[in-house]
Design an enzyme around this catalytic site. Structure first.
Site, PDB file in Angstrom:
ATOM      1  N   ARG A 115      -9.545   7.703   0.915  1.00 52.01           N
ATOM      2  CA  ARG A 115      -8.099   7.709   0.655  1.00 52.01           C
ATOM      3  C   ARG A 115      -7.762   8.662  -0.483  1.00 52.01           C
ATOM      4  O   ARG A 115      -6.791   9.421  -0.400  1.00 52.01           O
ATOM      5  CB  ARG A 115      -7.577   6.307   0.346  1.00 52.01           C
ATOM      6  CG  ARG A 115      -6.043   6.267   0.313  1.00 52.01           C
ATOM      7  CD  ARG A 115      -5.487   4.883   0.002  1.00 52.01           C
ATOM      8  NE  ARG A 115      -4.043   4.843   0.224  1.00 52.01           N
ATOM      9  CZ  ARG A 115      -3.123   5.241  -0.640  1.00 52.01           C
ATOM     10  NH1 ARG A 115      -3.482   5.747  -1.817  1.00 52.01           N
ATOM     11  NH2 ARG A 115      -1.835   5.153  -0.345  1.00 52.01           N
ATOM     12  N   CYS A 116      -8.548   8.628  -1.547  1.00 48.58           N
ATOM     13  CA  CYS A 116      -8.301   9.535  -2.672  1.00 48.58           C
ATOM     14  C   CYS A 116      -8.315  10.997  -2.243  1.00 48.58           C
ATOM     15  O   CYS A 116      -7.556  11.810  -2.761  1.00 48.58           O
ATOM     16  CB  CYS A 116      -9.368   9.343  -3.749  1.00 48.58           C
ATOM     17  SG  CYS A 116      -9.208   7.859  -4.744  1.00 48.58           S
ATOM     18  N   MET A 117      -9.192  11.323  -1.305  1.00 50.27           N
ATOM     19  CA  MET A 117      -9.403  12.728  -0.931  1.00 50.27           C
ATOM     20  C   MET A 117      -8.461  13.200   0.168  1.00 50.27           C
ATOM     21  O   MET A 117      -8.681  14.267   0.748  1.00 50.27           O
ATOM     22  CB  MET A 117     -10.852  12.931  -0.475  1.00 50.27           C
ATOM     23  CG  MET A 117     -11.884  12.708  -1.554  1.00 50.27           C
ATOM     24  SD  MET A 117     -13.566  13.161  -1.026  1.00 50.27           S
ATOM     25  CE  MET A 117     -13.845  11.974   0.308  1.00 50.27           C
TER      26      MET A 117
ATOM     27  N   ASN B 233     -11.722   1.946  -1.254  1.00 42.86           N
ATOM     28  CA  ASN B 233     -10.907   3.150  -1.108  1.00 42.86           C
ATOM     29  C   ASN B 233     -11.163   3.791   0.251  1.00 42.86           C
ATOM     30  O   ASN B 233     -11.809   4.825   0.363  1.00 42.86           O
ATOM     31  CB  ASN B 233     -11.210   4.134  -2.248  1.00 42.86           C
ATOM     32  CG  ASN B 233     -10.252   5.296  -2.280  1.00 42.86           C
ATOM     33  OD1 ASN B 233     -10.522   6.359  -1.754  1.00 42.86           O
ATOM     34  ND2 ASN B 233      -9.099   5.089  -2.887  1.00 42.86           N
TER      35      ASN B 233
END
Length: 406
Positions: A395-397, A350
């Site tokens: 990427r999630c954040m 990620n």
């Protein structure tokens, strides 16, 4: 002049939305963290410092960083926006008409900074100074939440996702996250950065119950050249994919959507936990999703508002075809089978690409980072001992708002 447009996963990143973890994480406890979709409680101050390092790394790469709390404060300064948010977040159906009225009155008198903090971070009954004739507060315990905290707002990728010339305001799968989308609806409608700008709202902006049409941004990869790759995980449904695809095609913003059925378990929560785009021809992939038994479909516009759905045998070949490439460079998670499983759990796959071949990822994933380096990918490492326990990486954040084509 900057614009609201995301043309790829790997073109130069120019503007991004983050949310620094603060009050919401202080409300996480061992007894409620699973209900709030966390596996553990985090050290809040340490997580904040790690997030600051992430934001600073982005700024050093020339990326403009927008912070959700700041955007909320600015949006609440618009009277219409403030009234709308209080009406939808503090509804009669959620609280009952008596308590909803009293609570809205109390919140409306707060300054915008404090109100933004409460809406994002939550409020317990023990912190509520007002009296109400309603039955509801009399039946609650002091540590019950009047307004549930939203710790998952840390993962700005999921709540909304920009796809070419527009944005999807995503109907979230889990009740613990469904209020998040209303915050982004208000920001994109009334904040000065977005108000009056020319962009499309594909999906999720109506006052509707979307039933089973769920989609989350962690499953959506804008791979470029008019193609979108979407994972059907435990959080994104075929109904959500088809609705988003139909609107992308209706607005002429995509030529095809490649949909992959993912294993339905926590480690494959979203597509970007097992696969990210690192360079024009290079992807990071966790080996589990290279199985041949994963169902894949290609959705394309057929005219008259209809779609063609074609079953495919290999999603990697579909990506090659969409991008006009002869061969993809696949980098799998590093280490032996034990190390690879651990590093995937700690978000080794990620990563956030800031420009072709340059990514941001957690420093703790040493085996995978070494593989990236040997493959010619530059990894800008950030600390993640606390943030990683939230089960989300760079990427999630992050929610890109402006990114170049490839």
């Amino acid at each position: 002049m900057s614009k609201l447009y995301v043309g790829s996963e790997v073109g130069q990143l120019r503007r991004v939305l983050l949310n620094r973890p603060e009050r919401a994480l202080t409300h996480l406890t061992p007894s409620n963290c699973h209900e709030l979709l966390f596996d553990d409680v985090l050290l809040v101050e340490a997580a904040g410092k790690e997030h600051d390092a992430f934001a600073d790394t982005l700024r050093q790469q020339g990326v403009e960083v927008l912070l959700l709390h700041d955007l909320m404060v600015d949006t609440l300064a618009v009277p219409e926006a403030k009234q709308w948010l209080l009406d939808v977040q503090i509804s009669d159906f959620r609280y009952g008409p008596i308590f909803a009225r009293d609570l809205r009155r109390y919140l409306s008198e707060m300054d915008n900074e404090h109100l933004a903090t409460i809406l994002l971070g939550g409020l317990a009954y023990s912190e509520l100074p007002i009296q109400s004739a309603s039955m509801l507060p009399r039946m609650k315990q002091p540590l019950d939440f009047v307004i549930e905290p939203l710790p998952n707002h840390l993962f700005t990728r999921d709540t909304s996702c920009w796809v070419y010339g527009g944005v999807s305001l995503n109907p979230m799968m889990k009740p613990a996250r469904q209020r998040e989308t209303n915050h982004l609806r208000a920001i994109y409608q009334w904040h000065p950065i977005f108000a009056g700008q020319d962009f499309i709202k594909y999906f999720g902006n109506e006052d509707l119950h979307y039933d089973n049409a769920n989609i989350e941004g962690g499953d959506v990869l804008v791979i470029g050249k008019g193609a979108v790759l979407i994972g059907m995980s435990e959080r994104t449904t075929p109904q959500g994919v088809e609705n988003l695809a139909a609107n992308l095609f209706r607005h002429g913003q995509a030529k095809e959507v490649i949909a992959i059925e993912l294993p339905k378990h926590r480690s494959c929560m979203h597509l970007d936990t097992v696969m990210t785009h690192m360079d024009v021809d290079t992807f990071s992939v966790y080996p589990e999703i290279m199985r041949k038994d994963l169902h894949t479909w290609r959705l394309t516009p057929k005219g008259n508002g209809e779609m063609q759905v074609e079953a495919l045998h290999n999603y990697l070949h579909a990506i090659e075809r969409a991008l006009g490439l002869n061969h993809l460079n696949i980098i799998t998670t590093g280490g032996d089978s034990y190390e690879a499983e651990r590093e995937q759990w700690n978000d080794a796959n990620n990563v956030l690409t800031v420009k072709p071949g340059v990514v941001i990822g957690y420093e703790r994933n040493v085996y995978t980072n070494e593989k990236y380096d040997k493959a010619g990918i530059e990894v800008l490492t950030i600390p993640g001992n606390e943030l990683g326990r939230g089960r989300g990486g760079a990427r999630c954040m992050s929610c890109p708002i402006e990114r170049d084509d490839i």
